[in-house]
Write an enzyme that holds these catalytic residues in place. Structure first.
Site, PDB file in Angstrom:
ATOM      1  N   THR A   2       0.677  -1.159   0.026  1.00 44.90           N
ATOM      2  CA  THR A   2      -0.067   0.047  -0.020  1.00 44.90           C
ATOM      3  C   THR A   2       0.965   1.320  -0.001  1.00 44.90           C
ATOM      4  O   THR A   2       2.069   0.846   0.013  1.00 44.90           O
ATOM      5  CB  THR A   2      -0.956  -0.092   1.134  1.00 44.90           C
ATOM      6  N   LYS A  34      -7.520   2.757   4.772  1.00 40.91           N
ATOM      7  CA  LYS A  34      -6.450   2.484   5.544  1.00 40.91           C
ATOM      8  C   LYS A  34      -5.863   3.482   6.291  1.00 40.91           C
ATOM      9  O   LYS A  34      -4.982   3.543   6.948  1.00 40.91           O
ATOM     10  CB  LYS A  34      -5.006   2.027   4.511  1.00 40.91           C
ATOM     11  N   GLY A  46      -2.334   5.803   9.877  1.00 41.27           N
ATOM     12  CA  GLY A  46      -2.509   4.953   8.500  1.00 41.27           C
ATOM     13  C   GLY A  46      -1.821   3.667   8.499  1.00 41.27           C
ATOM     14  O   GLY A  46      -0.692   3.901   9.219  1.00 41.27           O
ATOM     15  N   SER A 125       4.669   0.046   0.057  1.00 45.63           N
ATOM     16  CA  SER A 125       5.422  -0.090  -1.397  1.00 45.63           C
ATOM     17  C   SER A 125       5.645   0.766  -2.213  1.00 45.63           C
ATOM     18  O   SER A 125       6.613   1.153  -2.963  1.00 45.63           O
ATOM     19  CB  SER A 125       4.739  -1.284  -2.095  1.00 45.63           C
ATOM     20  N   ASP A 160       3.945   2.461  -9.114  1.00 46.16           N
ATOM     21  CA  ASP A 160       3.901   1.385  -8.087  1.00 46.16           C
ATOM     22  C   ASP A 160       2.942   0.429  -8.423  1.00 46.16           C
ATOM     23  O   ASP A 160       1.753   1.157  -8.046  1.00 46.16           O
ATOM     24  CB  ASP A 160       4.028   1.540  -6.646  1.00 46.16           C
ATOM     25  N   THR A 163      -0.182   0.241  -5.599  1.00 46.69           N
ATOM     26  CA  THR A 163      -0.778   1.441  -5.188  1.00 46.69           C
ATOM     27  C   THR A 163      -1.887   1.787  -6.125  1.00 46.69           C
ATOM     28  O   THR A 163      -1.662   1.971  -7.390  1.00 46.69           O
ATOM     29  CB  THR A 163       0.183   2.765  -4.853  1.00 46.69           C
TER      30      THR A 163
END
Length: 172
Positions: A2, A34, A46, A125, A160, A163
Site C-alpha cells: 500500500t 487504510k 494510517g 510499497s 507502483d 498502489t
C-alpha cells in the site's frame, strides 16, 4: 502492499492512503480505507502491511493514547516498546504513520519511532515514490496540503503496481 502519506503545510495535517488490497499478484479489493481517525478524531493513523495486524495495532495505539492523555509522542514510544518486546505483537507485520496537529511519527515492529523531516512521512510499497513527489510539490508549488497529498499519491500510483488511485484523505 500500500501507500500511506502524511503531509503538513500551513497549519494543516493531511494523511492519505490508497485503497488497494493485494494478495500476491491479485488485487482483492480496490476501495479499502487504510487511514483512520483515532483519539476522539484528534489523531490520524494510517497503516501499510497486514490488515489484521494493523487493526490490532490501531486498537493498541488508541489505548496508549487514552492512557497517556492524547500525548502522541508518549503513546508512540510506549506502543513501540510493547511492539518490540511483546511475544504476540512482535510477530505483527505492519507499519503505522500517526499524526496530530503538531507531530508526525512512523512506527515499526523493530521499536522504531521516527519523527520524519520536511513535514512529510510515507510508508508502504509506493511510499518512497509518494515521499519524493510530495517533497518536490512542497518545495516547488504553493498547493495546499490536501492537494499535495492527493497529487503525490496519484504519482505513486502511476509507478507502483501495489498502489491505486482510490484514495482516502483525512485532514486536521
Amino acid at each position: 502492499m500500500t501507500t500511506i502519506l502524511c503531509v503538513r503545510r500551513d497549519g494543516k495535517t493531511v494523511m492519505a492512503g490508497d485503497g488497494q488490497v493485494s494478495l500476491d499478484k491479485t488485487v482483492m479489493k480496490s476501495t479499502a480505507r487504510k487511514v483512520r481517525r483515532l483519539g476522539d478524531g484528534e489523531v490520524l493513523a494510517g497503516f501499510a502491511g497486514s490488515t489484521a495486524d494493523a487493526f490490532t495495532l490501531f486498537e493498541r495505539f488508541e489505548a496508549k493514547l487514552k492512557e497517556h492523555r492524547k500525548n502522541l509522542a508518549r503513546a508512540c514510544v510506549e506502543l513501540g516498546k510493547d511492539w518490540r518486546t511483546d511475544r504476540y505483537l512482535r510477530r505483527l507485520e505492519a507499519l503505522l504513520v500517526v499524526a496530530d496537529r503538531e507531530k508526525t511519527f512512523i512506527l515499526s515492529g523493530a521499536g522504531d519511532v521516527v519523527e520524519p523531516d520536511h513535514g512529510v512521512a510515507a510508508v508502504g510499497s509506493g511510499g518512497n515514490f509518494a515521499l519524493a513527489a510530495a517533497r518536490a510539490l512542497l518545495e516547488h508549488s504553493a498547493l495546499p496540503a490536501a492537494d499535495v497529498a492527493r497529487r503525490a499519491l496519484e504519482i505513486a500510483a502511476d509507478i507502483d503496481v501495489f498502489t491505486n488511485k482510490s484514495l482516502t484523505l483525512e485532514e486536521l
